[in-house]
Design a protein around this motif. Structure first.
Motif, mmCIF file in Angstrom:
data_model
loop_
_atom_site.group_PDB
_atom_site.id
_atom_site.type_symbol
_atom_site.label_atom_id
_atom_site.label_comp_id
_atom_site.label_asym_id
_atom_site.label_seq_id
_atom_site.Cartn_x
_atom_site.Cartn_y
_atom_site.Cartn_z
ATOM 1 N N GLN A 82 35.780 26.585 72.749
ATOM 2 C CA GLN A 82 34.565 26.998 72.050
ATOM 3 C C GLN A 82 34.523 28.513 71.965
ATOM 4 N N VAL A 83 33.792 28.993 70.964
ATOM 5 C CA VAL A 83 33.567 30.426 70.815
ATOM 6 C C VAL A 83 32.070 30.639 70.683
ATOM 7 N N GLN A 84 31.571 31.647 71.362
ATOM 8 C CA GLN A 84 30.181 32.076 71.212
ATOM 9 C C GLN A 84 30.218 33.465 70.600
ATOM 10 N N VAL A 85 29.345 33.724 69.640
ATOM 11 C CA VAL A 85 29.229 35.051 69.048
ATOM 12 C C VAL A 85 27.996 35.704 69.653
ATOM 13 N N THR A 86 28.180 36.890 70.240
ATOM 14 C CA THR A 86 27.087 37.585 70.929
ATOM 15 C C THR A 86 26.681 38.822 70.145
ATOM 16 N N PHE A 87 25.373 38.973 69.958
ATOM 17 C CA PHE A 87 24.795 40.124 69.280
ATOM 18 C C PHE A 87 24.056 40.979 70.299
ATOM 19 N N ASP A 88 24.309 42.276 70.318
ATOM 20 C CA ASP A 88 23.463 43.219 71.036
ATOM 21 C C ASP A 88 22.314 43.557 70.096
ATOM 22 N N CYS A 89 21.097 43.575 70.618
ATOM 23 C CA CYS A 89 19.947 43.829 69.749
ATOM 24 C C CYS A 89 18.751 44.295 70.573
ATOM 25 N N ALA A 90 17.702 44.690 69.882
ATOM 26 C CA ALA A 90 16.471 45.134 70.541
ATOM 27 C C ALA A 90 15.512 43.972 70.782
ATOM 28 N N GLU A 91 15.471 43.030 69.836
ATOM 29 C CA GLU A 91 14.531 41.910 69.917
ATOM 30 C C GLU A 91 15.276 40.585 69.763
ATOM 31 N N PRO A 92 15.827 40.067 70.864
ATOM 32 C CA PRO A 92 16.670 38.873 70.779
ATOM 33 C C PRO A 92 16.045 37.668 70.072
ATOM 34 N N GLU A 93 14.834 37.320 70.406
ATOM 35 C CA GLU A 93 14.252 36.128 69.783
ATOM 36 C C GLU A 93 14.043 36.330 68.286
ATOM 37 N N ARG A 94 13.570 37.481 67.894
ATOM 38 C CA ARG A 94 13.342 37.773 66.467
ATOM 39 C C ARG A 94 14.652 37.688 65.683
ATOM 40 N N VAL A 95 15.715 38.287 66.208
ATOM 41 C CA VAL A 95 16.996 38.281 65.508
ATOM 42 C C VAL A 95 17.581 36.864 65.505
ATOM 43 N N ALA A 96 17.449 36.140 66.612
ATOM 44 C CA ALA A 96 17.945 34.760 66.670
ATOM 45 C C ALA A 96 17.243 33.883 65.639
ATOM 46 N N ARG A 97 15.946 34.017 65.545
ATOM 47 C CA ARG A 97 15.204 33.182 64.587
ATOM 48 C C ARG A 97 15.578 33.528 63.144
ATOM 49 N N PHE A 98 15.871 34.798 62.866
ATOM 50 C CA PHE A 98 16.372 35.189 61.548
ATOM 51 C C PHE A 98 17.666 34.430 61.250
#
Length: 144
Positions: free
Chosen positions: A6-22
């Motif tokens: 499996q591969v997971q793609v990880t994003f560094d961000c300021a607002e994790p939930e907001r970016v995830a929901r986008f």
């Protein structure tokens, strides 16, 4: 030698939930169920130490085929172009004006969600057209 399963793609961000929901909206992904013992992710988040609350969020492909996307809060903001980006495949099998029309239609949907259209990269001898965009925190991605 073991093979990757499996591969997971990880994003560094300021607002994790907001970016995830986008990205859930972009890709048709869903938020996975909260850990056992918690009715909601908010309940789980409130159980964390204050400095860890809101620090991470994830979304998954409901079909189980695509990679899990993980979003983690980091203190620094984005300052340069991504070295890795996602290609959102909306024009597969299409060429010419039909492809550009499909890209533009999806672009309009994503702009309404908060994405930013940067520019159309026209077809050349090696590649079909694609649209360069940014998500709600400025991470580049392509509509391909």
């Amino acid at each position: 030698m073991a093979s990757v399963k499996q591969v997971q793609v990880t994003f560094d961000c300021a607002e994790p939930e907001r970016v995830a929901r986008f990205w859930c909206e972009v890709l048709g992904y869903v938020v996975p169920p909260p850990p056992e013992g918690f009715a909601t992710w908010d309940d789980f988040d409130r159980a964390l130490p204050p400095e860890q609350q809101g620090s991470a969020f994830a979304c998954v492909d409901p079909s189980g085929v695509g990679p899990r996307l993980f979003f983690q809060r980091v203190p620094e903001s984005k300052v340069v172009k991504n070295r890795v980006h996602l290609d959102v495949r909306v024009g597969t099998g299409l060429v010419g004006e039909e492809r550009v029309a499909a890209l533009e239609a999806e672009c309009a949907r994503l702009v309404a969600l908060g994405a930013v259209r940067l520019r159309l990269l026209p077809a050349d001898d090696d590649n079909e057209s694609c649209l360069l965009m940014q998500d709600i925190e400025g991470n580049e991605f392509c509509l391909d």
